[in-house]
Write a protein that holds these residues in place. Sequence first.
Motif, mmCIF file in Angstrom:
data_model
loop_
_atom_site.group_PDB
_atom_site.id
_atom_site.type_symbol
_atom_site.label_atom_id
_atom_site.label_comp_id
_atom_site.label_asym_id
_atom_site.label_seq_id
_atom_site.Cartn_x
_atom_site.Cartn_y
_atom_site.Cartn_z
ATOM 1 N N GLY A 52 52.507 -12.293 28.333
ATOM 2 C CA GLY A 52 52.343 -13.799 28.156
ATOM 3 C C GLY A 52 52.233 -14.874 30.102
ATOM 4 N N GLU A 55 47.207 -14.296 30.931
ATOM 5 C CA GLU A 55 45.887 -14.927 30.094
ATOM 6 C C GLU A 55 44.949 -14.474 29.606
ATOM 7 O OE1 GLU A 55 42.877 -18.399 30.622
ATOM 8 O OE2 GLU A 55 44.048 -18.854 31.111
ATOM 9 N N VAL A 68 49.846 -16.078 19.594
ATOM 10 C CA VAL A 68 50.119 -16.168 20.239
ATOM 11 C C VAL A 68 49.850 -15.692 21.620
ATOM 12 C CG1 VAL A 68 52.802 -15.397 19.707
ATOM 13 C CG2 VAL A 68 51.849 -13.784 21.546
ATOM 14 N N ASN A 69 48.746 -16.280 22.340
ATOM 15 C CA ASN A 69 47.695 -16.486 23.073
ATOM 16 C C ASN A 69 47.836 -17.157 23.640
ATOM 17 O OD1 ASN A 69 46.126 -14.731 21.271
ATOM 18 N ND2 ASN A 69 44.051 -15.441 22.456
ATOM 19 N N LYS A 71 50.968 -19.416 24.261
ATOM 20 C CA LYS A 71 52.740 -19.193 23.875
ATOM 21 C C LYS A 71 52.354 -19.400 25.588
ATOM 22 C CE LYS A 71 54.374 -19.387 19.156
ATOM 23 N NZ LYS A 71 55.576 -19.542 18.702
ATOM 24 N N SER A 72 53.940 -19.578 25.601
ATOM 25 C CA SER A 72 54.517 -19.500 27.343
ATOM 26 C C SER A 72 55.328 -17.787 27.323
ATOM 27 C CB SER A 72 55.371 -20.403 27.266
ATOM 28 O OG SER A 72 56.523 -20.746 26.352
ATOM 29 N N PRO A 73 55.025 -17.202 28.269
ATOM 30 C CA PRO A 73 56.047 -16.417 28.371
ATOM 31 C C PRO A 73 58.129 -16.248 27.834
ATOM 32 C CG PRO A 73 55.373 -16.331 30.111
ATOM 33 C CD PRO A 73 54.952 -17.638 29.848
ATOM 34 N N ARG A 76 57.847 -16.768 23.567
ATOM 35 C CA ARG A 76 56.979 -15.240 22.919
ATOM 36 C C ARG A 76 58.148 -14.788 23.049
ATOM 37 N NH1 ARG A 76 51.199 -13.276 25.130
ATOM 38 N NH2 ARG A 76 50.072 -15.464 25.306
#
Length: 101
Positions: A52, A55, A68-69, A71-73, A76
């Motif tokens: 993450g 992008e 999860v494209n 989602k923040s690190p 994840r």
Amino acid sequence: MMPVIAFDHLRKSYGGTEVIREFDAEVPDQEFLVLLGPSGCGKSTMLRMIAGLTEVSGGELRFDGEVVNAKSPKERNVAFVFQSYALYPQMTVRANIAFRC
């Protein structure tokens, strides 16, 4: 347990330069995915997208079926570390990989 990671037409580009073109794969729980290639081929970019930190430009990255494209690190719950890039010249590629695992 680790999530099943699926790459569905995953792409990454910087401006007009395509770095990763339509990558498709699935990594089942407790399996390994090994990324090999010359410097600049997109290995680190792929790891950064999984974590993450970079992008995704197109396609879908899924953990256990969930996209999860966006989602923040932190959301994840994955990370990566770089291993030593030093290889043993007396060993084959296979032997170098086996030694690292």
